[in-house]
Design a protein around this motif. Structure first.
Motif, PDB file in Angstrom:
ATOM      1  N   TYR A 101       0.826  -1.205   0.000  1.00  0.00           N
ATOM      2  CA  TYR A 101       0.000   0.000   0.000  1.00  0.00           C
ATOM      3  C   TYR A 101       0.865   1.262   0.000  1.00  0.00           C
ATOM      4  O   TYR A 101       0.627   2.191  -0.767  1.00  0.00           O
ATOM      5  CB  TYR A 101      -0.936   0.009   1.210  1.00  0.00           C
ATOM      6  CG  TYR A 101      -1.745   1.274   1.292  1.00  0.00           C
ATOM      7  CD1 TYR A 101      -2.890   1.421   0.523  1.00  0.00           C
ATOM      8  CD2 TYR A 101      -1.356   2.331   2.103  1.00  0.00           C
ATOM      9  CE1 TYR A 101      -3.630   2.591   0.572  1.00  0.00           C
ATOM     10  CE2 TYR A 101      -2.088   3.501   2.161  1.00  0.00           C
ATOM     11  CZ  TYR A 101      -3.221   3.625   1.398  1.00  0.00           C
ATOM     12  OH  TYR A 101      -3.935   4.788   1.450  1.00  0.00           O
ATOM     13  N   ASN A 105       1.209   4.331  -2.887  1.00  0.00           N
ATOM     14  CA  ASN A 105       0.687   5.667  -2.602  1.00  0.00           C
ATOM     15  C   ASN A 105       1.707   6.687  -2.118  1.00  0.00           C
ATOM     16  O   ASN A 105       1.338   7.834  -1.875  1.00  0.00           O
ATOM     17  CB  ASN A 105      -0.446   5.556  -1.580  1.00  0.00           C
ATOM     18  CG  ASN A 105      -1.628   4.817  -2.145  1.00  0.00           C
ATOM     19  OD1 ASN A 105      -2.229   5.257  -3.108  1.00  0.00           O
ATOM     20  ND2 ASN A 105      -1.933   3.666  -1.576  1.00  0.00           N
ATOM     21  N   TYR A 143       4.240  11.775   0.175  1.00  0.00           N
ATOM     22  CA  TYR A 143       3.234  11.317  -0.768  1.00  0.00           C
ATOM     23  C   TYR A 143       3.576  11.710  -2.194  1.00  0.00           C
ATOM     24  O   TYR A 143       4.210  12.729  -2.434  1.00  0.00           O
ATOM     25  CB  TYR A 143       1.847  11.880  -0.398  1.00  0.00           C
ATOM     26  CG  TYR A 143       1.291  11.216   0.815  1.00  0.00           C
ATOM     27  CD1 TYR A 143       0.639  10.004   0.711  1.00  0.00           C
ATOM     28  CD2 TYR A 143       1.451  11.772   2.082  1.00  0.00           C
ATOM     29  CE1 TYR A 143       0.148   9.355   1.834  1.00  0.00           C
ATOM     30  CE2 TYR A 143       0.965  11.139   3.199  1.00  0.00           C
ATOM     31  CZ  TYR A 143       0.310   9.931   3.069  1.00  0.00           C
ATOM     32  OH  TYR A 143      -0.164   9.293   4.172  1.00  0.00           O
TER      33      TYR A 143
END
Length: 80
Positions: free
Chosen positions: A41, A45, A75
């Motif tokens: 994950y 991201n 991010y």
């Protein structure tokens, strides 16, 4: 003779389709362990990360498991 070859090819194709379907149904999209799922994950991201802490949340539902990860990350920007 052609009929036996056709039956053999059809049988091989059917077995191949069954194996492929079983593989698609039983695959784990985020990894086989919670730690791998967290990493997959975050790879998807974020541009970079460092996991500071992971712990299992025992206050969540009894029929599922939730992990809490404390992460220092950057991010990805949209479109990059």
């Amino acid at each position: 003779m052609k009929r036996k070859v056709f039956q053999s090819v059809a049988l091989i194709l059917c077995i191949g389709l069954i194996v492929l379907e079983i593989g698609c149904v039983h695959r784990t999209p985020y990894g086989s362990t919670p730690e791998k799922a967290i990493s997959v994950y975050l790879d998807t991201n974020t541009s970079s990360y460092r996991i500071l802490d992971e712990k299992k949340d025992s206050s969540f539902s009894s029929n599922s498991t939730r992990y809490i990860a404390t992460v220092d990350c950057k991010y990805k920007l949209a479109g990059k």
